[in-house]
Design an enzyme around this catalytic site. Structure first.
Site, PDB file in Angstrom:
ATOM      1  N   SER A 137      21.315 -39.009  62.522  1.00 59.86           N
ATOM      2  CA  SER A 137      21.833 -38.081  63.143  1.00 59.86           C
ATOM      3  C   SER A 137      20.744 -37.493  64.113  1.00 59.86           C
ATOM      4  O   SER A 137      19.420 -38.073  64.373  1.00 59.86           O
ATOM      5  CB  SER A 137      22.222 -36.889  62.284  1.00 59.86           C
ATOM      6  OG  SER A 137      21.141 -36.569  61.739  1.00 59.86           O
ATOM      7  N   GLY A 138      20.862 -36.202  64.635  1.00 63.90           N
ATOM      8  CA  GLY A 138      19.830 -35.617  65.630  1.00 63.90           C
ATOM      9  C   GLY A 138      18.575 -35.382  64.535  1.00 63.90           C
ATOM     10  O   GLY A 138      17.419 -35.680  64.922  1.00 63.90           O
ATOM     11  N   HIS A 139      18.777 -34.811  63.432  1.00 63.74           N
ATOM     12  CA  HIS A 139      17.712 -34.921  62.506  1.00 63.74           C
ATOM     13  C   HIS A 139      17.174 -35.836  62.078  1.00 63.74           C
ATOM     14  O   HIS A 139      15.776 -36.141  62.017  1.00 63.74           O
ATOM     15  CB  HIS A 139      18.380 -34.183  61.074  1.00 63.74           C
ATOM     16  CG  HIS A 139      17.221 -33.930  60.145  1.00 63.74           C
ATOM     17  ND1 HIS A 139      16.315 -32.737  60.493  1.00 63.74           N
ATOM     18  CD2 HIS A 139      16.814 -34.129  58.903  1.00 63.74           C
ATOM     19  CE1 HIS A 139      15.615 -32.499  59.066  1.00 63.74           C
ATOM     20  NE2 HIS A 139      15.698 -33.507  58.416  1.00 63.74           N
ATOM     21  N   GLY A 161      19.801 -32.721  57.286  1.00 63.57           N
ATOM     22  CA  GLY A 161      19.456 -31.367  57.298  1.00 63.57           C
ATOM     23  C   GLY A 161      20.114 -30.605  56.262  1.00 63.57           C
ATOM     24  O   GLY A 161      19.501 -29.509  55.644  1.00 63.57           O
ATOM     25  N   HIS A 218       0.419 -18.557  51.992  1.00 62.57           N
ATOM     26  CA  HIS A 218      -0.543 -18.926  50.875  1.00 62.57           C
ATOM     27  C   HIS A 218       0.201 -18.602  49.600  1.00 62.57           C
ATOM     28  O   HIS A 218       1.030 -17.650  49.384  1.00 62.57           O
ATOM     29  CB  HIS A 218      -1.847 -18.123  50.975  1.00 62.57           C
ATOM     30  CG  HIS A 218      -1.773 -16.837  50.562  1.00 62.57           C
ATOM     31  ND1 HIS A 218      -1.646 -16.026  49.447  1.00 62.57           N
ATOM     32  CD2 HIS A 218      -1.674 -15.770  51.524  1.00 62.57           C
ATOM     33  CE1 HIS A 218      -1.560 -14.996  49.429  1.00 62.57           C
ATOM     34  NE2 HIS A 218      -1.340 -14.471  50.828  1.00 62.57           N
TER      35      HIS A 218
END
Length: 243
Positions: free
Chosen positions: A10-12, A71, A140
């Site tokens: 996919s695009g991801h 995703g 952090h």
């Protein structure tokens, strides 16, 4: 360089490919995707087959591991489960874009993606199969449990605890010391100043709980995802690695 496969064209998947190419640590031999036709070209790489073909592909291309480029957090888990069922000792890699910044004394699991501009600050822990997306930051001492994700341009203060399968959407800001439970989603553009438990959708400035969320309910919603989110596995249906 060692040969690896990307699960999901996919695009991801294209962005994960870009991370791997820029990182220069692994050689990508192609994509595995059971929804796209074998031989389809994606960014100059072929779809080699579906996850069912994995034993053959490992032998044919001397594949040492791979990464799941899905995703949606819950769908990513279903794909990982299916891969482990086919190849129980399959090795999942991390990919860290060279423009990502990882701080001192962080701990990383496997299968994670660190997009360009991602920042993980000192003493943080990122468990397995997480996404730290473009220009997002984990403050952090933050903890991301497995299959959780930060969308692009998320900014979190220190000591965030993000639960398993939970997603923080585009452009969210989270103050110091926040805990978010499992299977929860924080909507785009929200300001989070309070804790949230499991299985909720919350958004707004400040963010408030809008409703209860079903486990696996899609939040990157497409028609293809709607048919899969109630499944515990993909054993009974053809999987769709493009979702």
């Amino acid at each position: 360089m060692q040969n690896v496969i990307i699960f999901g064209a996919s695009g991801h998947g294209s962005v994960v490919l870009d991370c791997l190419e820029k990182e220069g640590k692994y050689n990508v031999v192609g994509f595995v995707d059971s929804f796209k036709q074998k031989g389809t070209s994606i960014n100059g790489y072929q779809v080699l087959g579906s996850e069912i073909d994995l034993p053959y592909l490992i032998d044919r291309f001397n594949v040492v591991g791979g990464i799941v480029a899905i995703g949606d957090n819950w769908t990513r888990k279903l794909i990982v489960d299916k891969i482990f069922k086919i190849i129980p000792d399959f090795s999942f890699i991390n990919t860290i874009h060279p423009k990502a910044i990882l701080g001192k004394d962080i701990l990383l699991g496997c299968g994670n993606v660190f997009m360009p501009g991602a920042i993980v600050n000192a003493n943080s822990i990122v468990h397995d199969f997480c996404i730290i997306n473009t220009n997002s930051s984990l403050g952090h001492d933050g903890i991301m449990d497995s299959y959780s994700s930060l969308a692009p341009s998320v900014c979190t203060g220190g000591s965030l605890k993000l639960g398993r399968f939970s997603a923080v959407s585009l452009g969210v800001n989270i103050i110091n010391g926040i805990e978010i439970g499992q299977h929860s989603v924080i909507g785009a553009g929200s300001l989070v100043v309070d804790h949230f438990g499991d299985n909720v959708i919350a958004y707004g400035s400040p963010a408030r709980i809008i409703r209860i969320r079903t486990v696996g309910e899609p939040y990157l919603s497409t028609p293809k995802k709607q048919q899969f989110y109630k499944l515990d596995s993909f054993d009974d249906v053809q999987s769709n690695l493009s979702i």
